[in-house]
Design a protein around this motif. Structure first.
Motif, PDB file in Angstrom:
ATOM      1  N   GLY A 224       0.862  -1.173   0.000  1.00 48.36           N
ATOM      2  CA  GLY A 224       0.000   0.000   0.000  1.00 48.36           C
ATOM      3  C   GLY A 224       0.896   1.219   0.000  1.00 48.36           C
ATOM      4  N   ALA A 225       0.344   2.342  -0.391  1.00 48.49           N
ATOM      5  CA  ALA A 225       1.158   3.555  -0.432  1.00 48.49           C
ATOM      6  C   ALA A 225       0.262   4.757  -0.213  1.00 48.49           C
ATOM      7  CB  ALA A 225       1.894   3.665  -1.765  1.00 48.49           C
ATOM      8  N   GLY A 226       0.889   5.853   0.072  1.00 48.96           N
ATOM      9  CA  GLY A 226       0.130   7.088   0.266  1.00 48.96           C
ATOM     10  C   GLY A 226       1.031   8.278   0.016  1.00 48.96           C
ATOM     11  N   ILE A 227       0.385   9.409  -0.147  1.00 44.08           N
ATOM     12  CA  ILE A 227       1.114  10.651  -0.381  1.00 44.08           C
ATOM     13  C   ILE A 227       1.314  11.363   0.946  1.00 44.08           C
ATOM     14  CG2 ILE A 227       0.854  12.970  -1.371  1.00 44.08           C
ATOM     15  CD1 ILE A 227      -0.620  11.580  -3.716  1.00 44.08           C
ATOM     16  N   ALA A 228       2.510  11.834   1.185  1.00 41.30           N
ATOM     17  CA  ALA A 228       2.766  12.756   2.308  1.00 41.30           C
ATOM     18  C   ALA A 228       3.306  14.034   1.679  1.00 41.30           C
ATOM     19  CB  ALA A 228       3.762  12.169   3.301  1.00 41.30           C
ATOM     20  N   TRP A 229       2.588  15.099   1.910  1.00 40.97           N
ATOM     21  CA  TRP A 229       2.866  16.376   1.255  1.00 40.97           C
ATOM     22  C   TRP A 229       3.832  17.158   2.131  1.00 40.97           C
ATOM     23  CZ3 TRP A 229       1.207  17.763  -3.455  1.00 40.97           C
ATOM     24  CH2 TRP A 229       1.012  19.094  -3.779  1.00 40.97           C
ATOM     25  N   ILE A 230       4.884  17.646   1.550  1.00 33.88           N
ATOM     26  CA  ILE A 230       5.866  18.425   2.302  1.00 33.88           C
ATOM     27  C   ILE A 230       5.529  19.908   2.142  1.00 33.88           C
ATOM     28  CG2 ILE A 230       8.323  19.021   2.479  1.00 33.88           C
ATOM     29  CD1 ILE A 230       7.600  16.151   3.406  1.00 33.88           C
ATOM     30  N   MET A 231       5.162  20.529   3.232  1.00 37.24           N
ATOM     31  CA  MET A 231       4.775  21.942   3.181  1.00 37.24           C
ATOM     32  C   MET A 231       6.014  22.805   2.927  1.00 37.24           C
ATOM     33  SD  MET A 231       1.600  21.648   3.463  1.00 37.24           S
ATOM     34  CE  MET A 231       0.846  23.220   3.896  1.00 37.24           C
ATOM     35  N   PRO A 232       5.831  23.952   2.267  1.00 33.54           N
ATOM     36  CA  PRO A 232       6.992  24.772   1.889  1.00 33.54           C
ATOM     37  C   PRO A 232       7.910  25.107   3.059  1.00 33.54           C
ATOM     38  CG  PRO A 232       5.018  25.579   0.800  1.00 33.54           C
ATOM     39  CD  PRO A 232       4.567  24.490   1.736  1.00 33.54           C
ATOM     40  N   GLY A 233       7.350  25.331   4.267  1.00 37.64           N
ATOM     41  CA  GLY A 233       8.170  25.741   5.402  1.00 37.64           C
ATOM     42  C   GLY A 233       9.221  24.728   5.813  1.00 37.64           C
ATOM     43  N   ILE A 234       9.001  23.463   5.519  1.00 40.36           N
ATOM     44  CA  ILE A 234       9.994  22.455   5.957  1.00 40.36           C
ATOM     45  C   ILE A 234      10.844  21.940   4.796  1.00 40.36           C
ATOM     46  CG2 ILE A 234       8.716  21.744   8.019  1.00 40.36           C
ATOM     47  CD1 ILE A 234       8.114  19.104   6.345  1.00 40.36           C
ATOM     48  N   ARG A 235      10.697  22.555   3.646  1.00 37.03           N
ATOM     49  CA  ARG A 235      11.521  22.103   2.504  1.00 37.03           C
ATOM     50  C   ARG A 235      13.021  22.188   2.779  1.00 37.03           C
ATOM     51  NH1 ARG A 235       8.171  24.671  -2.533  1.00 37.03           N
ATOM     52  NH2 ARG A 235       6.331  23.341  -2.281  1.00 37.03           N
ATOM     53  N   PRO A 236      13.500  23.274   3.433  1.00 37.54           N
ATOM     54  CA  PRO A 236      14.947  23.324   3.694  1.00 37.54           C
ATOM     55  C   PRO A 236      15.411  22.154   4.568  1.00 37.54           C
ATOM     56  CG  PRO A 236      13.976  25.494   3.957  1.00 37.54           C
ATOM     57  CD  PRO A 236      12.838  24.528   3.802  1.00 37.54           C
ATOM     58  N   LEU A 237      14.620  21.841   5.604  1.00 40.09           N
ATOM     59  CA  LEU A 237      14.976  20.721   6.487  1.00 40.09           C
ATOM     60  C   LEU A 237      14.989  19.402   5.712  1.00 40.09           C
ATOM     61  CD1 LEU A 237      15.418  19.394   9.254  1.00 40.09           C
ATOM     62  CD2 LEU A 237      12.943  19.460   9.593  1.00 40.09           C
ATOM     63  N   VAL A 238      13.974  19.219   4.889  1.00 37.97           N
ATOM     64  CA  VAL A 238      13.912  17.986   4.088  1.00 37.97           C
ATOM     65  C   VAL A 238      15.079  17.950   3.103  1.00 37.97           C
ATOM     66  CG1 VAL A 238      12.512  16.747   2.367  1.00 37.97           C
ATOM     67  CG2 VAL A 238      11.423  17.752   4.389  1.00 37.97           C
ATOM     68  N   GLY A 239      15.402  19.110   2.550  1.00 32.37           N
ATOM     69  CA  GLY A 239      16.564  19.178   1.655  1.00 32.37           C
ATOM     70  C   GLY A 239      17.836  18.732   2.357  1.00 32.37           C
ATOM     71  N   ASP A 240      18.005  19.172   3.624  1.00 36.95           N
ATOM     72  CA  ASP A 240      19.193  18.759   4.396  1.00 36.95           C
ATOM     73  C   ASP A 240      19.166  17.255   4.667  1.00 36.95           C
ATOM     74  OD1 ASP A 240      20.147  21.288   4.465  1.00 36.95           O
ATOM     75  OD2 ASP A 240      19.506  21.721   6.531  1.00 36.95           O
ATOM     76  N   LEU A 241      18.000  16.766   5.106  1.00 36.84           N
ATOM     77  CA  LEU A 241      17.911  15.339   5.461  1.00 36.84           C
ATOM     78  C   LEU A 241      18.219  14.440   4.261  1.00 36.84           C
ATOM     79  CD1 LEU A 241      14.704  15.255   7.721  1.00 36.84           C
ATOM     80  CD2 LEU A 241      17.023  14.625   8.397  1.00 36.84           C
ATOM     81  N   LEU A 242      17.844  14.908   3.076  1.00 35.74           N
ATOM     82  CA  LEU A 242      18.037  14.085   1.878  1.00 35.74           C
ATOM     83  C   LEU A 242      19.243  14.536   1.062  1.00 35.74           C
ATOM     84  CD1 LEU A 242      14.296  13.661   0.749  1.00 35.74           C
ATOM     85  CD2 LEU A 242      15.661  12.200   2.248  1.00 35.74           C
ATOM     86  N   ALA A 243      19.988  15.484   1.616  1.00 42.27           N
ATOM     87  CA  ALA A 243      21.231  15.967   0.972  1.00 42.27           C
ATOM     88  C   ALA A 243      20.984  16.478  -0.444  1.00 42.27           C
ATOM     89  CB  ALA A 243      22.298  14.867   0.980  1.00 42.27           C
TER      90      ALA A 243
END
Ligand SMILES: Cc1cc2nc3c(=O)[nH]c(=O)nc-3n(C[C@H](O)[C@H](O)[C@H](O)COP(=O)(O)O)c2cc1C
Length: 189
Positions: free
Chosen positions: A118-137
């Protein structure tokens, strides 16, 4: 070939069963399953075949949990996730990129269902994009808006969330024949 005596909707019914899954068992999807889903995604059509995306298969539980915490409530399905595939796009607001992204995401949802996952979408809100960018390099100029969370659904997650036939508006409210029906306002009552 589809059975010509079978109603078309019956042939397509597996697609109606592709639904958002938000709770997963401890069993992780295999590397082969995740690779197959990434292949399905990268074979999606895109505007003028630009293939604007990159895909990051995330299996590190610590990273998944940090994404979960950072992005709540949209990322709540990551609480139990053992894997997710991030759709990485070039920065900017190209509407074609958003369209391409949606196509790839939906194909992964369909692919996961076809694999018995099974799968689902998790939407990344603009405010946490920098953090997600860091986590995923991520390199500069790239961002993630959609995580496709993948796994083995729990029994509860597989259970219908609405009464039979009630999870979508009735066909006559959203599908019109030939033209917009007279007297029908643009808004749902
Ligand atoms: C563009 C888009 C963004 C979505 N974002 C989220 C999200 O951030 N978190 C989430 O749990 N579900 C998200 N969803 C899933 C929707 O909530 C889900 O598709 C809808 O409720 C229908 O669910 P069903 O297919 O299980 O009936 C998103 C869906 C779309 C199409």
């Amino acid at each position: 070939m589809p059975d010509p005596d079978r109603p078309p909707l019956e042939t397509l019914r597996p697609l109606l069963r592709v639904r958002q899954i938000r709770q997963f068992t401890d069993e992780a999807p295999t590397s082969d399953e995740l690779a197959a889903l990434a292949d399905v995604a990268r074979w999606s059509g895109s505007s003028t075949n630009t293939q604007p995306w990159r895909f990051i298969v995330v299996r590190d539980r610590d990273v998944l949990l940090r994404l979960h915490e950072a992005g709540l409530p949209q990322t709540r399905s990551l609480a139990t996730a053992r894997a997710a595939i991030a759709i990485v796009l070039p920065a900017g607001d190209a509407i074609s990129h958003a369209f391409d992204e949606g196509r790839a995401a939906e194909r992964m949802l369909i692919g996961a269902t076809n694999l018995g996952l099974g799968a689902g979408i998790a939407w990344i809100m603009p405010g946490i994009r920098p953090l997600v960018g860091d986590l995923l390099a991520l390199p500069d100029g790239w961002f993630v808006r959609t995580l496709v969370v993948v796994g083995h659904p729990t029994k509860e997650a597989r259970a219908p969330k609405a009464a039979p036939g009630k999870a979508r508006f009735p066909r006559e409210e959203v599908v019109f024949d030939g033209r917009w029906p007279a007297g029908r306002g643009p808004k749902r009552e």
